[in-house]
Design an enzyme around this catalytic site. Structure first.
Site, PDB file in Angstrom:
ATOM      1  N   ARG A   1       0.808  -1.236   0.000  1.00 63.40           N
ATOM      2  CA  ARG A   1       0.000   0.000   0.000  1.00 63.40           C
ATOM      3  C   ARG A   1       0.835   1.277   0.000  1.00 63.40           C
ATOM      4  O   ARG A   1       0.544   2.215  -0.751  1.00 63.40           O
ATOM      5  CB  ARG A   1      -0.925   0.051   1.236  1.00 63.40           C
ATOM      6  CG  ARG A   1      -2.183  -0.732   1.092  1.00 63.40           C
ATOM      7  CD  ARG A   1      -2.533  -1.341   2.419  1.00 63.40           C
ATOM      8  NE  ARG A   1      -1.524  -2.329   2.739  1.00 63.40           N
ATOM      9  CZ  ARG A   1      -1.573  -3.598   2.303  1.00 63.40           C
ATOM     10  NH1 ARG A   1      -2.585  -4.002   1.635  1.00 63.40           N
ATOM     11  NH2 ARG A   1      -0.592  -4.452   2.575  1.00 63.40           N
ATOM     12  N   THR A   2       1.816   1.357   0.871  1.00 64.69           N
ATOM     13  CA  THR A   2       2.516   2.635   1.030  1.00 64.69           C
ATOM     14  C   THR A   2       3.235   3.002  -0.261  1.00 64.69           C
ATOM     15  O   THR A   2       3.103   4.121  -0.767  1.00 64.69           O
ATOM     16  CB  THR A   2       3.499   2.559   2.212  1.00 64.69           C
ATOM     17  OG1 THR A   2       2.792   2.068   3.352  1.00 64.69           O
ATOM     18  CG2 THR A   2       4.072   3.925   2.529  1.00 64.69           C
TER      19      THR A   2
ATOM     20  N   HIS B   1       5.305   5.870  11.402  1.00 64.02           N
ATOM     21  CA  HIS B   1       4.752   5.728  10.045  1.00 64.02           C
ATOM     22  C   HIS B   1       3.790   6.902   9.860  1.00 64.02           C
ATOM     23  O   HIS B   1       2.578   6.736   9.833  1.00 64.02           O
ATOM     24  CB  HIS B   1       4.041   4.379   9.929  1.00 64.02           C
ATOM     25  CG  HIS B   1       3.732   3.928   8.532  1.00 64.02           C
ATOM     26  ND1 HIS B   1       3.795   4.767   7.427  1.00 64.02           N
ATOM     27  CD2 HIS B   1       3.335   2.713   8.056  1.00 64.02           C
ATOM     28  CE1 HIS B   1       3.455   4.068   6.339  1.00 64.02           C
ATOM     29  NE2 HIS B   1       3.173   2.830   6.696  1.00 64.02           N
TER      30      HIS B   1
ATOM     31  N   ARG C   1      11.328   3.832   3.012  1.00 63.80           N
ATOM     32  CA  ARG C   1      11.037   2.882   4.104  1.00 63.80           C
ATOM     33  C   ARG C   1      12.314   2.133   4.406  1.00 63.80           C
ATOM     34  O   ARG C   1      12.999   1.656   3.491  1.00 63.80           O
ATOM     35  CB  ARG C   1       9.934   1.906   3.699  1.00 63.80           C
ATOM     36  CG  ARG C   1       9.746   0.774   4.699  1.00 63.80           C
ATOM     37  CD  ARG C   1       8.520  -0.061   4.429  1.00 63.80           C
ATOM     38  NE  ARG C   1       7.298   0.664   4.754  1.00 63.80           N
ATOM     39  CZ  ARG C   1       6.073   0.139   4.696  1.00 63.80           C
ATOM     40  NH1 ARG C   1       5.927  -1.117   4.322  1.00 63.80           N
ATOM     41  NH2 ARG C   1       5.022   0.853   5.010  1.00 63.80           N
TER      42      ARG C   1
ATOM     43  N   LYS D   1      26.182  -4.017  -2.682  1.00 70.35           N
ATOM     44  CA  LYS D   1      27.655  -4.035  -2.817  1.00 70.35           C
ATOM     45  C   LYS D   1      28.331  -3.372  -1.631  1.00 70.35           C
ATOM     46  O   LYS D   1      29.545  -3.178  -1.637  1.00 70.35           O
ATOM     47  CB  LYS D   1      28.064  -3.284  -4.090  1.00 70.35           C
ATOM     48  CG  LYS D   1      27.453  -3.812  -5.365  1.00 70.35           C
ATOM     49  CD  LYS D   1      27.848  -2.913  -6.534  1.00 70.35           C
ATOM     50  CE  LYS D   1      26.870  -3.022  -7.679  1.00 70.35           C
ATOM     51  NZ  LYS D   1      26.971  -1.896  -8.610  1.00 70.35           N
TER      52      LYS D   1
HETATM   53  N1   CP Z   1      -0.040   0.057   5.801  1.00 70.91           N
HETATM   54  C1   CP Z   1       1.158  -0.276   5.255  1.00 70.91           C
HETATM   55  O1   CP Z   1       2.198   0.278   5.600  1.00 70.91           O
HETATM   56  O2   CP Z   1       1.077  -1.260   4.308  1.00 70.91           O
HETATM   57  P1   CP Z   1       2.303  -1.760   3.419  1.00 70.91           P
HETATM   58  O3   CP Z   1       3.283  -2.414   4.351  1.00 70.91           O
HETATM   59  O4   CP Z   1       1.701  -2.699   2.421  1.00 70.91           O
HETATM   60  O5   CP Z   1       2.914  -0.538   2.782  1.00 70.91           O
END
Ligand code: CP
Length: 304
Positions: free
Chosen positions: A51-52, A129, A101, A80
């Site tokens: 999703r993110t 988050h 991320r 590397k």
């Molecule tokens: N909600 C969320 O962070 O989903 P993903 O890990 O799929 O990005």
């Protein structure tokens, strides 16, 4: 360097948060396919995501921008031995902002301090988050017509759940009452309890889900995050401790909605998906509008 990065939800005041929600609604009703036609963004995902990453890339492309990046650091020169610093300094040369991320807590803050372009934290370990929190707030406001004075039942992995940690901080602006339902090994960490005590916000701890459902405005379910456990026996003990089932929804408030940042494993029975209360897929859709609003703010753009 000082820039407009979004690293922690605590970087945003309540006015900043309300501005994001206002423009998320704007973008939902007023697509702007040419807002960032001259921009290139990078999505650097050192951890898996559906999703993110995809909602950010959708948000960027629906605003007219272009995206580069990687979904697996193993395909980049990190494999590397290249450092995070060198990766960020390089990608910042190519782009107008970076969505990142990373599994290490604090990595997004570090990146924001060395980057010449804004960093948007798409999750740093078990820490924060913030963009999930902003889409959660947009979803809560859409379903409840207010953010104030609501009862939140938060369930599952409250220890490692970065979505929980960010959301608790953000909701503290709006006089919530929290009901934290978790196995002893996964209860909300002490730093969040202390924060809530200092803010004089009511919170209660539970080991059973059944008795709190009737008071909930929002039930926020979370996955037990196997990837964060150093002892897999603890994961086995806790993984299926809370499963929300349709027959548990008989005595609920009419406005109650079920949210989940997803991915789901077992914690919401699939027969709930077709009920009025299930909001988690709409919540994921709201991520596109909210992330468009975040991009607008991070880049300092105006729309009207
Ligand atoms: N909600 C969320 O962070 O989903 P993903 O890990 O799929 O990005």
């Amino acid at each position: 360097m000082k820039n407009s990065s979004l690293v922690s939800i605590t970087d945003y005041s309540v006015d900043d948060i309300l501005e994001i929600l206002e423009y998320a609604e704007f973008f939902e009703n007023n697509p702007r396919p040419d807002l960032i036609v001259d921009k290139v963004a990078a999505t650097l995902f050192f951890e898996p995501s559906t999703r993110t990453r995809l909602s950010f890339e959708t948000a960027i492309q629906r605003l007219g921008g272009r995206v580069i990046g990687f979904t697996d650091a193993g395909t980049s020169s990190v494999s590397k031995g290249e450092s995070l610093k060198d990766t960020i300094l390089t990608v910042a040369n190519y782009t107008d902002f970076i969505v990142m991320r990373h599994p290490i807590e604090g990595s997004a803050r570090y990146a924001s301090e060395i980057s010449q372009v804004p960093i948007i934290n798409a999750g740093d370990g078990a820490n924060q988050h913030p963009t999930q929190t902003l889409l959660d707030l947009y979803s809560i406001h859409k379903t409840q017509k207010t953010l104030e004075n609501l009862n939140f039942v938060m369930v599952g992995d409250l220890k490692y759940g970065r979505t929980i940690h960010s959301l608790v901080h953000a909701l503290a602006h709006f006089n919530p009452t929290f009901h934290f339902v978790a196995h002893d090994l996964l209860q909300i960490p002490n730093e969040y309890k202390l924060f809530l005590e200092n803010q004089k916000i009511k919170f209660y701890l539970y080991s059973s889900l059944e008795n709190v459902i009737k008071d909930a405005d929002i039930i926020y379910m979370t996955r037990v995050q196997k990837e964060r456990f150093s002892d897999l026996m603890e994961y086995e003990k806790t993984k299926d401790a809370y499963i929300l089932k349709k027959n548990m929804l008989n005595n609920i408030k009419p406005n109650m909605r079920i949210m989940h940042p997803l991915p789901r494993v077992n914690e919401i029975s699939t027969d709930i998906d077709d009920t009025l209360q299930a909001y988690y897929f709409q919540q994921a859709k709201n991520g596109v509008y909210t992330r468009q609003s975040i991009i607008k703010k991070v880049l300092g753009l105006n729309v009207n």
